[in-house]
Design a protein around this motif. Structure first.
Motif, PDB file in Angstrom:
ATOM      1  N   HIS A 120       1.653   4.933   8.764  1.00  0.00           N
ATOM      2  CA  HIS A 120       1.079   3.943   7.863  1.00  0.00           C
ATOM      3  C   HIS A 120       1.905   3.760   6.597  1.00  0.00           C
ATOM      4  CE1 HIS A 120      -3.233   3.830   9.657  1.00  0.00           C
ATOM      5  NE2 HIS A 120      -2.366   4.279  10.571  1.00  0.00           N
ATOM      6  N   GLU A 121       2.939   4.539   6.432  1.00  0.00           N
ATOM      7  CA  GLU A 121       3.807   4.403   5.266  1.00  0.00           C
ATOM      8  C   GLU A 121       5.085   3.626   5.596  1.00  0.00           C
ATOM      9  OE1 GLU A 121       2.818   5.458   2.282  1.00  0.00           O
ATOM     10  OE2 GLU A 121       0.956   6.059   3.298  1.00  0.00           O
ATOM     11  N   ASP A 155       1.425  -7.790  -0.353  1.00  0.00           N
ATOM     12  CA  ASP A 155       0.723  -6.596   0.111  1.00  0.00           C
ATOM     13  C   ASP A 155       1.626  -5.387  -0.135  1.00  0.00           C
ATOM     14  OD1 ASP A 155      -0.423  -4.480   1.740  1.00  0.00           O
ATOM     15  OD2 ASP A 155      -1.609  -6.042   2.713  1.00  0.00           O
ATOM     16  N   ARG A 157       1.509  -2.508   0.862  1.00  0.00           N
ATOM     17  CA  ARG A 157       1.720  -1.633   2.016  1.00  0.00           C
ATOM     18  C   ARG A 157       2.986  -2.000   2.785  1.00  0.00           C
ATOM     19  NH1 ARG A 157      -4.311  -2.546   4.334  1.00  0.00           N
ATOM     20  NH2 ARG A 157      -3.673  -4.664   3.693  1.00  0.00           N
TER      21      ARG A 157
END
Length: 300
Positions: A120-121, A155, A157
């Motif tokens: 998720h990184e 975003d 992320r």
């Protein structure tokens, strides 16, 4: 020299549905059968395309260690012209990408054997044509309305982007047809600071602009985060056929160009996401040393 590891088996699962308070988004997920800490690519398709297209890219990326999420945007789901959502469909497209990230845990558990294997990184966005504009908004670009850049949809992320046949500047560069039907194709690239690879064809003559193929290189020249531009010689809008066999509109079919796009995008993202520090450097070297290359790379 091939900077990429050998391809591995993949699995592709569809349809997976992501539900929001307003609608249901169909999604395809393509992933390698093995491996952990897999980087993620969320991909936005072009106009009239769906999650079932761009298999040459999604399959290649997954075979080289990426998980690929492909939502089908509302404009490809039979949206009526008089639907009240139609004027903001460009914004809904961007929301689809962030919604996929918001529901990443659910998507993972829906694909057998994928849960817990996605990093998720290490997240990238990618897109082609209108989808490239959609992805660019998540990477920092804004849509100019009433003469000023609109709200940011960046975003945090997202760490990297690949923008294929990215529409260029709006305003006087747009054709009358684009002004009438696609007024939102009016980007401001000032805040596109996410590391990005732009890919353009030097024969991409578009009805959306009064300019020539150089229009599709604006993102590289104007976005601070656009680190590299790959220009494909002789390529038109489909860049050789990256949409896949389902799209019969490809006018410059070239398996060799598609293979170059596959390798370039995978190598760039492997380096940009911190998976392989030398993949992009090695790819650039291999292209420079190729006799009669299919394209060239400019870098900032």
């Amino acid at each position: 020299m091939n900077p990429l590891a050998p391809a591995s088996p993949v699995v592709s699962v569809a349809p997976i549905t992501v539900t929001t308070p307003d609608r249901t988004i169909p999604v395809r997920v393509t992933a390698p059968l093995s491996g952990d800490r897999l980087p993620l690519i969320v991909f936005s398709h072009g106009m009239t395309m769906t999650m079932n297209d761009y298999a040459p890219l999604a399959g290649f990326w997954a075979a080289h260690g990426f998980v690929v999420i492909q939502p089908t945007h509302l404009d490809s789901l039979g949206l009526a012209p008089d639907d009240p959502r139609a004027p903001l469909v460009w914004r809904l497209r961007t929301d689809d990408l962030t919604t996929a990230l918001d529901n990443l845990d659910t998507i993972e558990t829906t694909v057998p054997g994928l849960s817990g294997r996605v990093d998720h990184e290490r997240i990238a966005v990618a897109g082609h044509s209108w989808g490239a504009q959609t992805a660019s908004a998540v990477a920092g670009a804004r849509v100019v309305t009433d003469g000023t850049p609109g709200e940011s949809m960046t975003d945090s992320r997202v760490s990297a982007a690949v923008l294929l046949s990215l529409p260029g500047s709006g305003g006087p560069a747009l054709s009358p047809m684009a002004i009438e039907h696609f007024p939102f194709m009016n980007p401001d690239f000032t805040d596109l600071k996410t590391p990005s690879l732009i890919i353009a064809g030097d024969h991409d003559h578009s009805p959306l602009t009064v300019r020539g193929p150089d229009w599709f290189t604006d993102g590289y020249h104007l976005a601070p985060g656009a680190t590299d531009l790959l220009t494909l010689f002789g390529a038109e809008h489909g860049l050789g056929g990256i949409q896949g066999a389902h799209d019969t509109r490809t006018t410059d079919e070239s398996p060799e160009r598609v293979a170059l796009v596959q390798r370039a995008t995978a190598a760039y993202l492997l380096t940009a996401l911190g998976v392989n520090e030398v993949a992009w450097q090695e790819f650039r070297k291999s292209l420079r040393e190729t006799n009669d290359p299919l394209g060239r790379i400019d870098s900032k």
